[in-house]
Design a protein around this motif. Structure first.
Motif, PDB file in Angstrom:
ATOM      1  N   TRP A   1       0.840  -1.203   0.000  1.00 50.40           N
ATOM      2  CA  TRP A   1       0.000   0.000   0.000  1.00 50.40           C
ATOM      3  C   TRP A   1       0.875   1.253   0.000  1.00 50.40           C
ATOM      4  CZ3 TRP A   1      -0.772   4.043   3.523  1.00 50.40           C
ATOM      5  CH2 TRP A   1      -1.907   4.819   3.327  1.00 50.40           C
ATOM      6  N   VAL A   2       1.871   1.259   0.873  1.00 54.28           N
ATOM      7  CA  VAL A   2       2.779   2.407   0.966  1.00 54.28           C
ATOM      8  C   VAL A   2       3.480   2.626  -0.373  1.00 54.28           C
ATOM      9  CG1 VAL A   2       4.921   3.249   2.043  1.00 54.28           C
ATOM     10  CG2 VAL A   2       3.110   2.251   3.461  1.00 54.28           C
ATOM     11  N   GLY A   3       4.020   1.560  -0.956  1.00 56.09           N
ATOM     12  CA  GLY A   3       4.741   1.674  -2.221  1.00 56.09           C
ATOM     13  C   GLY A   3       3.853   2.150  -3.358  1.00 56.09           C
ATOM     14  N   ALA A   4       2.656   1.597  -3.444  1.00 51.45           N
ATOM     15  CA  ALA A   4       1.742   1.990  -4.521  1.00 51.45           C
ATOM     16  C   ALA A   4       1.348   3.456  -4.388  1.00 51.45           C
ATOM     17  CB  ALA A   4       0.499   1.099  -4.494  1.00 51.45           C
ATOM     18  N   LEU A   5       1.044   3.871  -3.171  1.00 50.40           N
ATOM     19  CA  LEU A   5       0.630   5.257  -2.965  1.00 50.40           C
ATOM     20  C   LEU A   5       1.796   6.220  -3.188  1.00 50.40           C
ATOM     21  CD1 LEU A   5      -1.988   6.667  -2.314  1.00 50.40           C
ATOM     22  CD2 LEU A   5      -1.405   6.546   0.102  1.00 50.40           C
ATOM     23  N   ALA A   6       2.953   5.880  -2.646  1.00 55.35           N
ATOM     24  CA  ALA A   6       4.132   6.750  -2.799  1.00 55.35           C
ATOM     25  C   ALA A   6       4.520   6.899  -4.271  1.00 55.35           C
ATOM     26  CB  ALA A   6       5.300   6.205  -1.990  1.00 55.35           C
TER      27      ALA A   6
ATOM     28  N   GLU B   1       2.686   7.271  -6.710  1.00 52.83           N
ATOM     29  CA  GLU B   1       1.771   8.188  -7.394  1.00 52.83           C
ATOM     30  C   GLU B   1       2.046   9.653  -7.070  1.00 52.83           C
ATOM     31  OE1 GLU B   1      -2.187   6.886  -6.554  1.00 52.83           O
ATOM     32  OE2 GLU B   1      -1.776   4.876  -7.297  1.00 52.83           O
ATOM     33  N   ALA B   2       2.941   9.912  -6.123  1.00 52.74           N
ATOM     34  CA  ALA B   2       3.253  11.298  -5.750  1.00 52.74           C
ATOM     35  C   ALA B   2       3.975  11.974  -6.900  1.00 52.74           C
ATOM     36  CB  ALA B   2       4.105  11.318  -4.483  1.00 52.74           C
ATOM     37  N   PRO B   3       3.796  13.245  -7.084  1.00 53.55           N
ATOM     38  CA  PRO B   3       2.980  14.167  -6.295  1.00 53.55           C
ATOM     39  C   PRO B   3       1.499  14.040  -6.650  1.00 53.55           C
ATOM     40  CG  PRO B   3       4.010  15.378  -8.083  1.00 53.55           C
ATOM     41  CD  PRO B   3       4.519  13.942  -8.158  1.00 53.55           C
TER      42      PRO B   3
ATOM     43  N   ALA C   1      -5.602   6.195  -2.006  1.00 50.91           N
ATOM     44  CA  ALA C   1      -5.294   5.460  -0.772  1.00 50.91           C
ATOM     45  C   ALA C   1      -6.400   4.462  -0.461  1.00 50.91           C
ATOM     46  CB  ALA C   1      -5.117   6.433   0.384  1.00 50.91           C
ATOM     47  N   ASP C   2      -7.636   4.897  -0.595  1.00 52.60           N
ATOM     48  CA  ASP C   2      -8.776   4.025  -0.337  1.00 52.60           C
ATOM     49  C   ASP C   2      -8.798   2.858  -1.322  1.00 52.60           C
ATOM     50  OD1 ASP C   2     -11.447   3.743   1.162  1.00 52.60           O
ATOM     51  OD2 ASP C   2     -12.060   3.652  -0.946  1.00 52.60           O
ATOM     52  N   GLY C   3      -8.567   3.143  -2.583  1.00 46.92           N
ATOM     53  CA  GLY C   3      -8.571   2.087  -3.588  1.00 46.92           C
ATOM     54  C   GLY C   3      -7.505   1.033  -3.341  1.00 46.92           C
ATOM     55  N   HIS C   4      -6.296   1.470  -3.022  1.00 45.60           N
ATOM     56  CA  HIS C   4      -5.216   0.515  -2.745  1.00 45.60           C
ATOM     57  C   HIS C   4      -5.490  -0.277  -1.465  1.00 45.60           C
ATOM     58  CE1 HIS C   4      -2.704   1.755  -6.038  1.00 45.60           C
ATOM     59  NE2 HIS C   4      -2.660   3.006  -5.616  1.00 45.60           N
ATOM     60  N   ALA C   5      -6.115   0.349  -0.490  1.00 54.81           N
ATOM     61  CA  ALA C   5      -6.392  -0.337   0.780  1.00 54.81           C
ATOM     62  C   ALA C   5      -7.474  -1.399   0.633  1.00 54.81           C
ATOM     63  CB  ALA C   5      -6.790   0.675   1.852  1.00 54.81           C
ATOM     64  N   ARG C   6      -8.292  -1.298  -0.369  1.00 52.04           N
ATOM     65  CA  ARG C   6      -9.368  -2.279  -0.575  1.00 52.04           C
ATOM     66  C   ARG C   6      -8.840  -3.646  -1.014  1.00 52.04           C
ATOM     67  NH1 ARG C   6     -14.504  -0.320  -0.295  1.00 52.04           N
ATOM     68  NH2 ARG C   6     -14.615   1.931  -0.051  1.00 52.04           N
TER      69      ARG C   6
END
Length: 184
Positions: free
Chosen positions: A41-46, A48-50, A61-66
């Motif tokens: 989750w951390v890697g996928a979200l990070a 996508e930054a910025p 974040a919600d989508g990856h957490a699902r």
């Protein structure tokens, strides 16, 4: 209708998002892990930054957490204290946890003390049944509400409960991500 990530609307400049977007990659990953300590989750979200805006960040974040797996749920649970136990440490994640459980801890009348004793017993029963701590997004919920939730979840089968815990982790991550944007 399924629950979604907390909607945080910011009109105009968003200093929290701006600061988050400027963090070096490793610091960004460390901050995101305070919200949900699941490497994928951390890697996928990070990656996508910025983020263009707060809504996009929260939706991603919600989508990856699902898609959290049972193994990821188990690893993430290791960082959460039991409901009713104070998180130790002076870090951000511990402070957030104490705040999330503040309503449960502040119920101090005799009836609430009785509810908390019953809750502790039901929590032990839950841990015996599922082999993990009971995890719930406790923010803003009373001890009576949490007890009703806990008792209801005792009738779940293992797979159903893992899905429920994954959903609770997702809710907690969303709330903590909003806090992160306020704290960055």
């Amino acid at each position: 209708m399924p629950e979604t990530a907390p909607e945080e609307r910011v009109d105009g400049p968003d200093p929290g998002l701006d600061r988050l977007n400027k963090l070096p990659a490793e610091e960004l990953r460390a901050r995101l892990a305070q919200c949900l300590n699941v490497d994928r989750w951390v890697g996928a979200l990070a990656s996508e930054a910025p983020f263009p805006d707060r809504a996009a960040l929260l939706a991603s974040a919600d989508g990856h957490a699902r898609s959290i797996t049972a193994d990821e749920v188990a690893a993430a649970l290791a960082r959460h204290p039991r409901i009713g136990e104070k998180a130790t440490g002076g870090g951000t994640e511990s402070a957030w946890s104490r705040g999330e459980q503040s309503a449960f801890a502040s119920d101090a009348d005799d009836a609430s003390a009785r509810v908390q004793r019953i809750f502790a017993h039901a929590q032990r029963e839950y841990e015996d049944r599922f082999g993990q701590i009971y995890l719930v997004c406790a923010s803003g919920r009373s001890s009576r509400e949490l007890l009703a939730d806990l008792v209801g979840r005792l009738s779940n089968d293992r797979d159903t409960e893992l899905n429920v815990v994954g959903d609770e982790l997702r809710k907690i991550a969303g709330l903590r991500l909003v806090k992160l944007l306020e704290d960055v």
